[in-house]
Design a protein around this motif. Structure first.
Motif, PDB file in Angstrom:
ATOM      1  N   ALA A  40       0.840  -1.199   0.000  1.00 43.77           N
ATOM      2  CA  ALA A  40       0.000   0.000   0.000  1.00 43.77           C
ATOM      3  C   ALA A  40       0.872   1.244   0.000  1.00 43.77           C
ATOM      4  O   ALA A  40       1.955   1.257   0.583  1.00 43.77           O
ATOM      5  CB  ALA A  40      -0.920   0.014   1.211  1.00 43.77           C
ATOM      6  N   LEU A  41       0.375   2.291  -0.643  1.00 44.86           N
ATOM      7  CA  LEU A  41       1.047   3.594  -0.679  1.00 44.86           C
ATOM      8  C   LEU A  41       0.381   4.547   0.300  1.00 44.86           C
ATOM      9  O   LEU A  41      -0.827   4.476   0.521  1.00 44.86           O
ATOM     10  CB  LEU A  41       0.945   4.202  -2.079  1.00 44.86           C
ATOM     11  N   SER A  42       1.163   5.465   0.836  1.00 46.23           N
ATOM     12  CA  SER A  42       0.618   6.434   1.793  1.00 46.23           C
ATOM     13  C   SER A  42       0.052   7.683   1.118  1.00 46.23           C
ATOM     14  O   SER A  42      -0.403   8.591   1.798  1.00 46.23           O
ATOM     15  CB  SER A  42       1.710   6.851   2.786  1.00 46.23           C
ATOM     16  N   SER A  43       0.064   7.721  -0.198  1.00 51.08           N
ATOM     17  CA  SER A  43      -0.441   8.897  -0.914  1.00 51.08           C
ATOM     18  C   SER A  43      -1.967   8.856  -1.036  1.00 51.08           C
ATOM     19  O   SER A  43      -2.595   7.837  -0.783  1.00 51.08           O
ATOM     20  CB  SER A  43       0.185   8.963  -2.311  1.00 51.08           C
ATOM     21  N   GLU A  44      -2.550   9.990  -1.431  1.00 53.95           N
ATOM     22  CA  GLU A  44      -4.002  10.056  -1.626  1.00 53.95           C
ATOM     23  C   GLU A  44      -4.449   9.273  -2.851  1.00 53.95           C
ATOM     24  O   GLU A  44      -5.568   8.774  -2.893  1.00 53.95           O
ATOM     25  CB  GLU A  44      -4.456  11.514  -1.764  1.00 53.95           C
ATOM     26  N   LYS A  45      -3.571   9.179  -3.855  1.00 51.84           N
ATOM     27  CA  LYS A  45      -3.899   8.498  -5.105  1.00 51.84           C
ATOM     28  C   LYS A  45      -2.846   7.432  -5.395  1.00 51.84           C
ATOM     29  O   LYS A  45      -1.723   7.518  -4.922  1.00 51.84           O
ATOM     30  CB  LYS A  45      -3.921   9.495  -6.270  1.00 51.84           C
ATOM     31  N   ARG A  46      -3.215   6.472  -6.225  1.00 52.09           N
ATOM     32  CA  ARG A  46      -2.259   5.461  -6.653  1.00 52.09           C
ATOM     33  C   ARG A  46      -1.148   6.106  -7.481  1.00 52.09           C
ATOM     34  O   ARG A  46      -1.358   7.117  -8.137  1.00 52.09           O
ATOM     35  CB  ARG A  46      -2.949   4.378  -7.488  1.00 52.09           C
ATOM     36  N   PRO A  48       1.200   6.408 -10.620  1.00 52.50           N
ATOM     37  CA  PRO A  48       0.977   6.028 -12.020  1.00 52.50           C
ATOM     38  C   PRO A  48       1.788   4.816 -12.481  1.00 52.50           C
ATOM     39  O   PRO A  48       1.282   3.991 -13.239  1.00 52.50           O
ATOM     40  CB  PRO A  48       1.382   7.279 -12.804  1.00 52.50           C
ATOM     41  N   ASP A  49       3.025   4.687 -12.038  1.00 57.44           N
ATOM     42  CA  ASP A  49       3.860   3.560 -12.456  1.00 57.44           C
ATOM     43  C   ASP A  49       3.545   2.266 -11.715  1.00 57.44           C
ATOM     44  O   ASP A  49       4.060   1.210 -12.074  1.00 57.44           O
ATOM     45  CB  ASP A  49       5.342   3.872 -12.233  1.00 57.44           C
ATOM     46  N   LEU A  50       2.734   2.361 -10.670  1.00 58.02           N
ATOM     47  CA  LEU A  50       2.393   1.177  -9.863  1.00 58.02           C
ATOM     48  C   LEU A  50       0.874   1.082  -9.715  1.00 58.02           C
ATOM     49  O   LEU A  50       0.340   1.143  -8.606  1.00 58.02           O
ATOM     50  CB  LEU A  50       3.064   1.271  -8.481  1.00 58.02           C
ATOM     51  N   PRO A  51       0.155   0.923 -10.811  1.00 54.97           N
ATOM     52  CA  PRO A  51      -1.306   0.968 -10.756  1.00 54.97           C
ATOM     53  C   PRO A  51      -1.944  -0.150  -9.927  1.00 54.97           C
ATOM     54  O   PRO A  51      -3.086  -0.015  -9.494  1.00 54.97           O
ATOM     55  CB  PRO A  51      -1.729   0.870 -12.219  1.00 54.97           C
ATOM     56  N   ASN A  52      -1.219  -1.223  -9.676  1.00 56.31           N
ATOM     57  CA  ASN A  52      -1.774  -2.340  -8.909  1.00 56.31           C
ATOM     58  C   ASN A  52      -1.514  -2.231  -7.409  1.00 56.31           C
ATOM     59  O   ASN A  52      -1.937  -3.101  -6.653  1.00 56.31           O
ATOM     60  CB  ASN A  52      -1.229  -3.667  -9.433  1.00 56.31           C
ATOM     61  N   VAL A  53      -0.810  -1.186  -6.982  1.00 58.30           N
ATOM     62  CA  VAL A  53      -0.547  -0.994  -5.556  1.00 58.30           C
ATOM     63  C   VAL A  53      -1.597  -0.016  -5.019  1.00 58.30           C
ATOM     64  O   VAL A  53      -1.630   1.146  -5.416  1.00 58.30           O
ATOM     65  CB  VAL A  53       0.873  -0.447  -5.298  1.00 58.30           C
ATOM     66  N   PRO A  54      -2.461  -0.481  -4.107  1.00 57.17           N
ATOM     67  CA  PRO A  54      -3.512   0.392  -3.579  1.00 57.17           C
ATOM     68  C   PRO A  54      -2.970   1.433  -2.610  1.00 57.17           C
ATOM     69  O   PRO A  54      -1.827   1.342  -2.142  1.00 57.17           O
ATOM     70  CB  PRO A  54      -4.436  -0.585  -2.846  1.00 57.17           C
ATOM     71  N   THR A  55      -3.781   2.413  -2.298  1.00 53.75           N
ATOM     72  CA  THR A  55      -3.425   3.380  -1.260  1.00 53.75           C
ATOM     73  C   THR A  55      -3.791   2.798   0.104  1.00 53.75           C
ATOM     74  O   THR A  55      -4.549   1.830   0.196  1.00 53.75           O
ATOM     75  CB  THR A  55      -4.181   4.705  -1.451  1.00 53.75           C
ATOM     76  N   MET A  56      -3.256   3.397   1.158  1.00 53.06           N
ATOM     77  CA  MET A  56      -3.600   2.954   2.510  1.00 53.06           C
ATOM     78  C   MET A  56      -5.108   3.092   2.737  1.00 53.06           C
ATOM     79  O   MET A  56      -5.722   2.243   3.371  1.00 53.06           O
ATOM     80  CB  MET A  56      -2.817   3.743   3.555  1.00 53.06           C
ATOM     81  N   ALA A  57      -5.716   4.149   2.200  1.00 53.86           N
ATOM     82  CA  ALA A  57      -7.160   4.337   2.347  1.00 53.86           C
ATOM     83  C   ALA A  57      -7.926   3.189   1.696  1.00 53.86           C
ATOM     84  O   ALA A  57      -8.920   2.713   2.239  1.00 53.86           O
ATOM     85  CB  ALA A  57      -7.589   5.671   1.745  1.00 53.86           C
ATOM     86  N   GLU A  58      -7.455   2.737   0.558  1.00 54.96           N
ATOM     87  CA  GLU A  58      -8.130   1.643  -0.153  1.00 54.96           C
ATOM     88  C   GLU A  58      -8.059   0.323   0.606  1.00 54.96           C
ATOM     89  O   GLU A  58      -8.907  -0.544   0.407  1.00 54.96           O
ATOM     90  CB  GLU A  58      -7.538   1.460  -1.548  1.00 54.96           C
ATOM     91  N   VAL A  59      -7.060   0.173   1.471  1.00 55.97           N
ATOM     92  CA  VAL A  59      -6.953  -1.069   2.249  1.00 55.97           C
ATOM     93  C   VAL A  59      -7.479  -0.904   3.667  1.00 55.97           C
ATOM     94  O   VAL A  59      -7.294  -1.771   4.502  1.00 55.97           O
ATOM     95  CB  VAL A  59      -5.518  -1.652   2.245  1.00 55.97           C
ATOM     96  N   GLY A  60      -8.148   0.230   3.934  1.00 57.54           N
ATOM     97  CA  GLY A  60      -8.840   0.376   5.208  1.00 57.54           C
ATOM     98  C   GLY A  60      -8.276   1.373   6.189  1.00 57.54           C
ATOM     99  O   GLY A  60      -8.773   1.480   7.306  1.00 57.54           O
ATOM    100  N   PHE A  61      -7.234   2.120   5.822  1.00 55.15           N
ATOM    101  CA  PHE A  61      -6.637   3.103   6.725  1.00 55.15           C
ATOM    102  C   PHE A  61      -6.854   4.499   6.144  1.00 55.15           C
ATOM    103  O   PHE A  61      -5.943   5.116   5.601  1.00 55.15           O
ATOM    104  CB  PHE A  61      -5.151   2.814   6.926  1.00 55.15           C
ATOM    105  N   SER A  62      -8.068   5.017   6.278  1.00 59.77           N
ATOM    106  CA  SER A  62      -8.457   6.255   5.611  1.00 59.77           C
ATOM    107  C   SER A  62      -7.697   7.488   6.091  1.00 59.77           C
ATOM    108  O   SER A  62      -7.564   8.450   5.344  1.00 59.77           O
ATOM    109  CB  SER A  62      -9.958   6.493   5.771  1.00 59.77           C
ATOM    110  N   ASP A  63      -7.178   7.477   7.307  1.00 58.88           N
ATOM    111  CA  ASP A  63      -6.458   8.644   7.829  1.00 58.88           C
ATOM    112  C   ASP A  63      -4.952   8.537   7.643  1.00 58.88           C
ATOM    113  O   ASP A  63      -4.213   9.359   8.166  1.00 58.88           O
ATOM    114  CB  ASP A  63      -6.781   8.842   9.313  1.00 58.88           C
ATOM    115  N   PHE A  64      -4.475   7.561   6.915  1.00 59.52           N
ATOM    116  CA  PHE A  64      -3.045   7.331   6.735  1.00 59.52           C
ATOM    117  C   PHE A  64      -2.603   7.909   5.399  1.00 59.52           C
ATOM    118  O   PHE A  64      -2.477   7.213   4.400  1.00 59.52           O
ATOM    119  CB  PHE A  64      -2.745   5.831   6.786  1.00 59.52           C
ATOM    120  N   VAL A  65      -2.400   9.232   5.367  1.00 57.70           N
ATOM    121  CA  VAL A  65      -1.931   9.911   4.164  1.00 57.70           C
ATOM    122  C   VAL A  65      -0.731  10.757   4.563  1.00 57.70           C
ATOM    123  O   VAL A  65      -0.807  11.575   5.481  1.00 57.70           O
ATOM    124  CB  VAL A  65      -3.031  10.807   3.536  1.00 57.70           C
TER     125      VAL A  65
END
Length: 83
Positions: A40-46, A48-65
């Motif tokens: 997971a990435l800590s950014s707000e958006k995925r 671009p070079d890693l489209p299959n890596v979700p954001t922390m929000a997408e995996v359930g950690f909405s405040d982790f940006v």
């Protein structure tokens, strides 16, 4: 604790540690080559070079940006049940 992202990436590659979080740039080539798997990435958006890596929000950690792009990672062959 490691002195920077380079040693952190090397520790995950060597399986000295099972999971780590570090800045994206030093780890990025390893995701592209398939030697590391991004969880997971800590950014707000995925990233671009890693489209299959979700954001922390997408995996359930909405405040982790974070402004600095951080990435949770494991060795690429880590079984799903461990992840």
């Amino acid at each position: 604790m490691f002195n920077g992202a380079g040693p952190t990436v090397q520790a995950v590659l060597a399986k000295t540690v099972p999971v780590a979080c570090c800045a994206l740039p030093p780890a990025h080539p390893h995701f592209q080559s398939g030697t590391l798997k991004g969880l997971a990435l800590s950014s707000e958006k995925r990233w671009p070079d890693l489209p299959n890596v979700p954001t922390m929000a997408e995996v359930g950690f909405s405040d982790f940006v974070l402004d600095t792009k951080q990435l949770m990672m494991v060795p690429a062959a880590t079984p799903p049940e461990i992840i």
